[in-house]
Write a protein that holds these residues in place. Structure first.
Motif, short mmCIF file in Angstrom:
data_model
loop_
_atom_site.label_atom_id
_atom_site.label_comp_id
_atom_site.label_asym_id
_atom_site.label_seq_id
_atom_site.Cartn_x
_atom_site.Cartn_y
_atom_site.Cartn_z
N ARG A 1 0.97 -1.32 0.03
CA ARG A 1 0.04 0.01 -0.13
C ARG A 1 1.04 1.28 -0.11
O ARG A 1 0.43 2.31 -0.59
CB ARG A 1 -0.93 -0.07 1.14
N ALA A 2 2.01 1.29 0.86
CA ALA A 2 2.79 2.49 0.82
C ALA A 2 3.48 2.50 -0.54
O ALA A 2 3.40 3.84 -1.15
CB ALA A 2 3.90 2.34 1.87
N VAL A 3 3.95 1.62 -1.19
CA VAL A 3 4.70 1.59 -2.40
C VAL A 3 3.79 2.10 -3.43
O VAL A 3 3.81 3.12 -4.43
CB VAL A 3 5.31 0.44 -3.04
N ASP A 4 2.55 1.79 -3.40
CA ASP A 4 1.25 2.09 -4.49
C ASP A 4 0.90 3.71 -4.12
O ASP A 4 0.97 4.35 -5.07
CB ASP A 4 0.02 1.24 -4.32
N ARG A 5 0.88 4.18 -2.87
CA ARG A 5 0.72 5.42 -2.67
C ARG A 5 1.76 6.39 -3.25
O ARG A 5 1.76 7.42 -3.90
CB ARG A 5 0.49 5.52 -1.17
N ALA A 6 3.13 5.93 -3.10
CA ALA A 6 4.20 6.54 -3.48
C ALA A 6 4.07 6.99 -4.98
O ALA A 6 4.86 8.05 -5.53
CB ALA A 6 5.51 6.08 -2.69
N SER A 7 3.84 5.81 -5.61
CA SER A 7 3.60 5.77 -7.10
C SER A 7 2.95 6.69 -7.75
O SER A 7 3.02 7.28 -8.95
CB SER A 7 3.89 4.53 -7.56
N GLU A 8 1.73 6.63 -7.13
CA GLU A 8 0.45 7.37 -7.65
C GLU A 8 0.68 9.07 -7.41
O GLU A 8 0.30 9.64 -8.37
CB GLU A 8 -0.59 6.74 -6.79
N LYS A 9 0.94 9.44 -6.29
CA LYS A 9 1.26 10.68 -5.84
C LYS A 9 -0.05 11.44 -6.71
O LYS A 9 0.06 12.55 -7.39
CB LYS A 9 2.44 11.28 -6.60
N SER A 10 -1.29 10.93 -6.15
CA SER A 10 -2.38 11.73 -6.46
C SER A 10 -2.62 12.95 -6.00
O SER A 10 -1.88 13.34 -4.92
CB SER A 10 -3.82 10.89 -6.17
N SER A 11 -3.32 13.94 -6.67
CA SER A 11 -3.53 15.43 -6.22
C SER A 11 -4.39 15.44 -5.02
O SER A 11 -4.15 16.19 -4.13
CB SER A 11 -4.24 16.28 -7.32
N THR A 12 -5.13 14.22 -4.79
CA THR A 12 -5.98 14.37 -3.74
C THR A 12 -5.12 14.01 -2.50
O THR A 12 -5.32 14.87 -1.56
CB THR A 12 -7.08 13.21 -3.75
N GLU A 13 -4.31 13.22 -2.52
CA GLU A 13 -3.12 12.80 -1.48
C GLU A 13 -2.44 13.98 -1.03
O GLU A 13 -2.07 14.28 0.00
CB GLU A 13 -2.57 11.71 -1.83
N ALA A 14 -1.82 14.78 -2.21
CA ALA A 14 -1.03 15.82 -1.71
C ALA A 14 -1.77 16.79 -1.23
O ALA A 14 -1.05 17.66 -0.49
CB ALA A 14 -0.42 16.32 -3.32
N ALA A 15 -2.96 17.01 -1.37
CA ALA A 15 -3.88 18.07 -0.76
C ALA A 15 -3.95 17.97 0.51
O ALA A 15 -4.35 18.74 1.28
CB ALA A 15 -4.94 18.39 -1.60
N GLU A 16 -4.03 16.53 0.88
CA GLU A 16 -4.29 16.46 2.35
C GLU A 16 -3.28 16.85 3.18
O GLU A 16 -2.17 16.23 3.11
CB GLU A 16 -4.82 14.79 2.43
N PRO A 17 -3.67 17.18 4.65
CA PRO A 17 -2.56 17.28 5.62
C PRO A 17 -2.14 15.79 6.00
O PRO A 17 -2.86 15.02 6.10
CB PRO A 17 -3.31 18.00 6.82
N SER A 18 -0.46 15.95 5.95
CA SER A 18 -0.07 14.41 6.05
C SER A 18 0.21 14.25 7.54
O SER A 18 0.59 15.20 8.30
CB SER A 18 1.01 14.25 5.23
N ARG A 19 0.31 13.08 8.25
CA ARG A 19 0.72 13.05 9.52
C ARG A 19 2.21 11.92 8.97
O ARG A 19 1.94 11.22 8.23
CB ARG A 19 -0.24 12.38 10.32
N PHE A 20 2.99 11.90 9.92
CA PHE A 20 4.46 11.12 9.52
C PHE A 20 4.03 9.67 9.82
O PHE A 20 3.46 9.39 10.99
CB PHE A 20 5.55 11.83 10.58
N VAL A 21 4.45 8.86 8.85
CA VAL A 21 4.37 7.54 8.94
C VAL A 21 5.79 6.96 8.41
O VAL A 21 5.94 7.32 7.20
CB VAL A 21 3.23 6.80 8.22
N VAL A 22 6.25 6.27 9.20
CA VAL A 22 7.85 5.93 8.96
C VAL A 22 7.70 5.18 7.29
O VAL A 22 8.59 5.41 6.62
CB VAL A 22 8.46 4.88 9.88
N LEU A 23 7.09 4.07 7.15
CA LEU A 23 6.89 3.40 6.05
C LEU A 23 6.67 4.56 4.85
O LEU A 23 7.28 4.12 3.84
CB LEU A 23 6.09 2.40 6.10
N ASP A 24 5.85 5.22 4.89
CA ASP A 24 5.50 6.16 3.79
C ASP A 24 6.66 6.93 3.53
O ASP A 24 6.74 7.20 2.25
CB ASP A 24 4.46 7.04 3.93
N GLU A 25 7.40 7.43 4.26
CA GLU A 25 8.69 8.18 4.10
C GLU A 25 9.68 7.31 3.29
O GLU A 25 10.37 7.77 2.61
CB GLU A 25 9.10 8.87 5.29
#
Length: 381
Positions: free
Chosen positions: A134-158
Motif C-alpha cells: 500500500r505504501a509503495v502504491d501510494r508513493a507511485s501514484e502521488k495523486s493530487s488528492t493525497e498531496a492536498a491532504e494534511p499528512s501525518r508522519f508514517v515511517v513506511l510512507d517516508e
C-alpha cells in the motif's frame, strides 16, 4: 542506513501517539475501593503498549494488542486491516524468542525445532507486506488528492518515497520495529522494578516530575522540550539503562584490517590486531558493571551518580556509531509514559523477592521474574 534520517525526523516529540496507547494501559490498572490496584505484572503490559505505539508509528495503524476493540487510531479509522492482525503480537513474541535462542545456541541452532518460528515469521511477513504494498502504491501514484491532504508522519510512507524495493522496506521496518519496541518496553519495566525496590526514590522522582512537569493527570500540560529537560527523570533513565542494559550485547565485524587500542599483550593493555572479517563481541552489560569505571557501588541503583559522571564510551546502552540501536530515538516517548504513570499513581509496592535481581537475557534484557506490583492511585486522578 537510509531509514535513519526519516526515523529521527518524527521520533523526537511524538507524544500524542504514546498518550493514546498509555490510556489503554491505564484501563488495565484501575484501582479498587482502597485506592490500590490488584497485583499486576507490568512487563507484558509495557511490551503490548510499545508494540501498539510502534506499529502505528511505522505503519500508520496500530495492531492494538492491549485492546482489540480500542478506539481507532488516525490510520485505522474505517479502513481494512492486514492479515493476521489479531495474532500479530503472539507471532512477534514467538519470533523474537526464537531469534534470542539462536544467539544462545550459536551454530547448533539449526538442529533445534523451528516449526513455530517459521510459521510466525511467515505471518509477520504477510502482515508487513500488506502495508508495504500500500505504501509503495501510494508513493507511485502521488495523486493530487493525497498531496492536498494534511499528512501525518508514517515511517513506511517516508521510506517508500526513497525506494520501491519491497523486500528492503519489509526488512528495514521489521528491524526498526522490533528494536524500538523491545528496548522501550524493557526500559519501562526495569524503571518500575527498581522504583518498586526503592520506594524513597519513587517518591523523589515523583516529586521531581510534579515540580517540573505538573501533577495534572487529566491534561498533558508540558512540551517535549520540557520533558527532555527534566533532570532527575533523565538521570533515572540513564541509571536504568546502565544497570539493566536492555541491549546487553552487540557485535561488529571488521570491514578492513584494524587494531583496537587495548586487549593485546600479557596484561591486555597493548593494542590488538583485528583482521578483516573478524566478528567482535561487545558485552555492554559487563561494561556498565565495571567497578573500576563506576565505583564500588556499581550494582546499586543510584541516579545521583550522573551528577558527577560525563557520558562517554563507557556508557553505550544502544551501542554507538551509525549502526546504533534505534531505541534511543524513543527515549522522549518512554519518558512520557513514566511521567504519566507518576502523575496517576503516588505509591508502589513490589511484590515478591525484592533482594535478588534476575535477568532474562534474550535479544532484550528483560526482568527475569517480571514486574509484579501494586500501585496506589493519586488523589484527584
Amino acid at each position: 542506513s537510509r531509514a535513519r534520517p526519516q526515523f529521527v525526523q518524527a521520533s523526537v516529540s511524538n507524544l500524542a501517539l504514546y498518550e493514546r496507547h498509555a490510556q489503554e494501559l491505564f484501563f488495565k490498572l484501575e484501582p479498587g475501593p482502597n485506592g490500590w490496584t490488584d497485583v499486576t505484572d507490568l512487563q507484558p503490559l509495557f511490551f503490548h503498549l510499545t508494540l501498539d505505539a510502534t506499529t502505528e508509528f511505522f505503519y500508520g495503524q496500530s495492531c492494538y494488542s492491549q485492546n482489540g476493540t480500542a478506539k481507532a487510531s488516525p490510520g485505522n479509522a474505517g479502513g481494512p486491516l492486514p492479515p493476521h492482525s489479531k495474532i500479530f503480537t503472539n507471532c512477534v513474541d514467538v519470533a523474537t524468542d526464537w531469534v534470542g535462542a539462536m544467539g544462545v545456541l550459536g551454530p547448533w541452532y539449526k538442529y533445534a525445532p523451528a516449526r513455530h518460528f517459521k510459521r510466525s515469521r511467515a505471518k509477520i511477513y504477510e502482515f508487513v507486506d500488506w502495508y508495504v504494498k500500500r505504501a509503495v502504491d501510494r508513493a507511485s501514484e502521488k495523486s493530487s488528492t493525497e498531496a492536498a491532504e494534511p499528512s501525518r508522519f508514517v515511517v513506511l510512507d517516508e521510506l517508500a518515497k526513497l525506494t520501491d524495493d519491497k523486500l528492503w522496506l519489509r526488512n528495514e521496518t521489521i528491524s526498526l520495529l522490533t528494536g524500538g519496541r523491545s528496548t522501550s518496553a524493557a526500559l519501562l519495566s526495569w524503571m518500575f522494578y527498581y522504583l518498586g525496590r526503592n520506594p524513597p526514590l519513587f517518591q523523589k522522582l515523583r516529586q521531581s516530575v510534579i515540580q517540573e512537569l505538573g501533577s495534572d493527570y487529566e491534561e498533558e500540560n508540558y512540551t517535549a522540550s520540557q520533558l527532555r529537560a527534566a533532570h532527575y527523570l533523565k538521570t533515572c533513565m540513564y541509571e536504568i539503562l546502565r544497570l539493566s542494559a536492555p541491549t546487553h550485547t552487540t557485535t561488529r565485524s571488521a570491514a578492513r584490517d584494524t587494531t583496537l587500542p587495548q586487549g593485546g599483550g600479557p596484561a591486555g593493555k597493548d593494542p590488538v590486531f583485528i583482521p578483516k572479517g573478524t566478528t567482535v563481541l561487545i558485552q555492554i552489560f559487563l561494561l556498565h558493571h565495571r567497578a573500576d569505571i563506576w565505583g564500588e557501588d556499581v550494582d546499586e541503583f543510584k541516579p545521583e551518580r550522573w551528577d558527577r559522571f560525563d557520558r562517554g564510551w563507557e556508557f553505550i546502552p544502544f551501542g554507538g556509531g551509525p549502526r546504533a540501536c534505534v531505541g534511543h530515538f524513543a527515549l522522549t516517548e518512554t519518558a512520557h509514559v513514566i511521567v504519566r504513570m507518576l502523575q496517576r499513581y503516588d505509591d508502589i509496592q513490589l511484590i515478591g523477592d525484592t533482594e535478588k535481581v534476575t535477568y532474562c537475557g534474550e535479544i532484550t534484557n528483560k526482568c527475569g521474574n517480571g514486574v509484579h506490583v501494586k500501585l496506589h492511585r493519586a488523589q484527584g486522578t
